[in-house]
Design an enzyme around this catalytic site. Structure first.
Site, short mmCIF file in Angstrom:
data_model
loop_
_atom_site.label_atom_id
_atom_site.label_comp_id
_atom_site.label_asym_id
_atom_site.label_seq_id
_atom_site.Cartn_x
_atom_site.Cartn_y
_atom_site.Cartn_z
N GLY A 156 45.58 33.59 12.98
CA GLY A 156 44.49 34.37 12.41
C GLY A 156 44.18 33.88 11.01
N LYS A 157 43.10 34.30 10.46
CA LYS A 157 42.78 33.98 9.06
C LYS A 157 41.71 34.94 8.58
CE LYS A 157 44.08 30.80 6.03
NZ LYS A 157 45.39 30.12 5.99
#
Ligand code: NAD
Length: 435
Positions: A124-125
């Site tokens: 994720g980011k």
């Protein structure tokens, strides 16, 4: 026109900077890397498409009351690329140049990074389009807390665990944890990593990247029959990643013969005491001028005859011209993207082992995982315990990558992608597609 992103590595997004320099769309770059692994793994087109598509992308609008009493609306993102192997994991960056494409790419790279070192996370980011240099501490806190609230539905200890990235620190992580904990009516340290120690941060986090680099070099040395005792090391960049790489490699018996920072490069073929060089840099603002050293150019530093070269500063440092003159046996990429793709091919032909960034600098995500585990079990380990556990992940990641590079006769970079995609697919095969 002056670029409106900083060249200070404390503040810059190195991936962003590299991609902008090359005018490469980060998302297209990430898709190309996936496609090359897909080819080797003969991926089913449908599965390939699934991996090429983030599972969820959330865009949030963040109204914040500024110090002057006016409301300003910021935009934030959270991209959740893949969670076949476990909850999404990845940093949150604050930067004026954050884009959805960049956040998507970074979330995909996190999926691969976690898989290589076999930590049970997906990728994720997150990011907020803002210029943190122009925000007061109070404005930054209000923005952080509003973002935490806005993404709170999709994050959680078993869902998505953010961490610091460009322009965010332990301070913001503690604020996000605080918001999430208040909203859930209980302390939830495991919702985020990179926290300060008093609120559940882990030992060894500050040295994680350099220590991981040193473990990788040690394993690479075993593979190519290089004796570490007395081996000559050159380090480009003497910040967090560079200094701890130097210190741990020294502990393993190597001799650091040349180092550099943004003000220049120095050499002493008899070897430095890297702690003393760091003290000198802290006192005088640069390694340049260190007693007994000779000043050299960047090109000379990178092509110095040595056994191990550790680029730990900027992107695109090892260009084809440098690669042709590099005189070392191992390159351990502490920095993100220090080698250009064309230079990579030259180094591979010259049989120089390049430990790719995605593996060499994965110490940080390993410690993040261990921080999360400690938070979940409410039981905390000593520095040595954390470092020992991290070592196992890095060593296994290295050996598995190496084995695949031999099996497919490809360089370590391609092998690391094949390993990562393969591991994600193993999880997919076990879980299946529902309904
Ligand atoms: P840092 O800001 O602590 O240190 C960077 C160092 O590079 C400084 O000493 C600076 O003077 C030097 N430098 C800048 N320009 C230079 C130049 N032209 N020539 C030589 N040296 C130069 O940054 P850091 O955290 O050590 O990060 C360095 C690299 O490692 C980046 O690419 C970063 O993305 C990567 N990295 C760091 C971590 C980490 O945990 N610190 C984790 C993963 C990747």
């Amino acid at each position: 026109m002056k670029p409106h992103f900083s060249t200070n590595l404390n503040t810059i997004s190195s991936e962003t900077y590299r991609l902008r320099l090359n005018k490469i769309d980060p998302w297209q770059n990430a898709l190309k890397q996936l496609a090359s692994a897909a080819k080797i793994l003969k991926l089913d087109p449908g599965v390939h498409e699934m991996l090429a598509t983030p599972k969820k992308i959330l865009t949030v609008s963040l109204p914040v009351k500024m110090d002057n009493g006016k409301i300003k609306v910021f935009t934030g993102f959270r991209s959740q690329h893949n969670d076949f192997r476990g909850p999404f994991k990845g940093g949150i960056r604050y930067h004026p140049d954050v884009t959805i494409e960049e956040v998507k790419a970074l979330s995909m790279w996190m999926t691969w990074k976690c898989a290589i070192v076999d930590v049970p996370f997906g990728g994720g980011k997150g990011g907020i389009i803002c210029d943190p240099k122009r925000l007061s501490a109070d404005e930054k806190e209000r923005l952080t807390r509003r973002y935490a609230y806005a993404i709170s539905e999709i994050i959680g200890p078993g869902k998505d665990i953010p961490a610091p990235d460009v322009y965010t620190t332990g301070k913001e992580m503690a604020q996000i944890m605080d918001v999430y904990s208040i909203m859930h009516g209980q302390a939830e340290p495991a919702v985020i990593t990179g926290k300060p120690i008093p609120v559940g941060g882990s030992q060894a986090r500050n040295v994680a990247t350099g220590l991981g680099v040193a473990y990788c070099v040690r394993e690479a040395a075993k593979k190519i029959g290089l004796r570490l005792k007395g081996a000559r090391v050159v380090i480009q960049g003497f910040g967090n990643a560079g200094t701890f790489s130097a210190q741990y490699l020294e502990k393993m018996g190597t001799k650091v013969i040349a180092v550099s920072d943004s003000k220049g490069s120095i050499i002493n073929t008899k070897g430095f005491d890297s702690k003393k060089v760091l003290d000198y840099k802290n006192k005088h603002g640069s390694v340049v001028g260190y007693p007994g050293s000779k000043k050299i150019s960047t090109e000379q530093l990178l092509t110095t005859s040595c056994d191990v070269l550790v680029p730990a500063a900027l992107e695109n440092q090892i260009t084809p011209q440098i690669a042709r003159n590099v005189d070392c046996k191992i390159i351990a990429e502490a920095a993100n993207g220090p080698t250009t793709p064309e230079a990579d091919e030259i180094l591979h032909k010259d049989k120089i082992m390049v430990i790719p960034d995605i593996l060499a600098n994965s110490g940080g995500v390993c410690i993040s995982y261990l921080e999360w585990v400690q938070n979940l079990q409410r039981y905390y380990w000593t520095f040595d315990e954390v470092a020992g556990k991290m070592e196992k992940h890095i060593v296994r990641g290295f050996n598995d990558t190496y084995a695949l590079s031999k099996k497919h006769n490809v360089d370590m970079r391609k092998a690391s992608m094949v390993l990562a995609v393969g591991r994600v697919l193993e999880a997919y095969d076990a879980r299946g597609l529902w309904p």
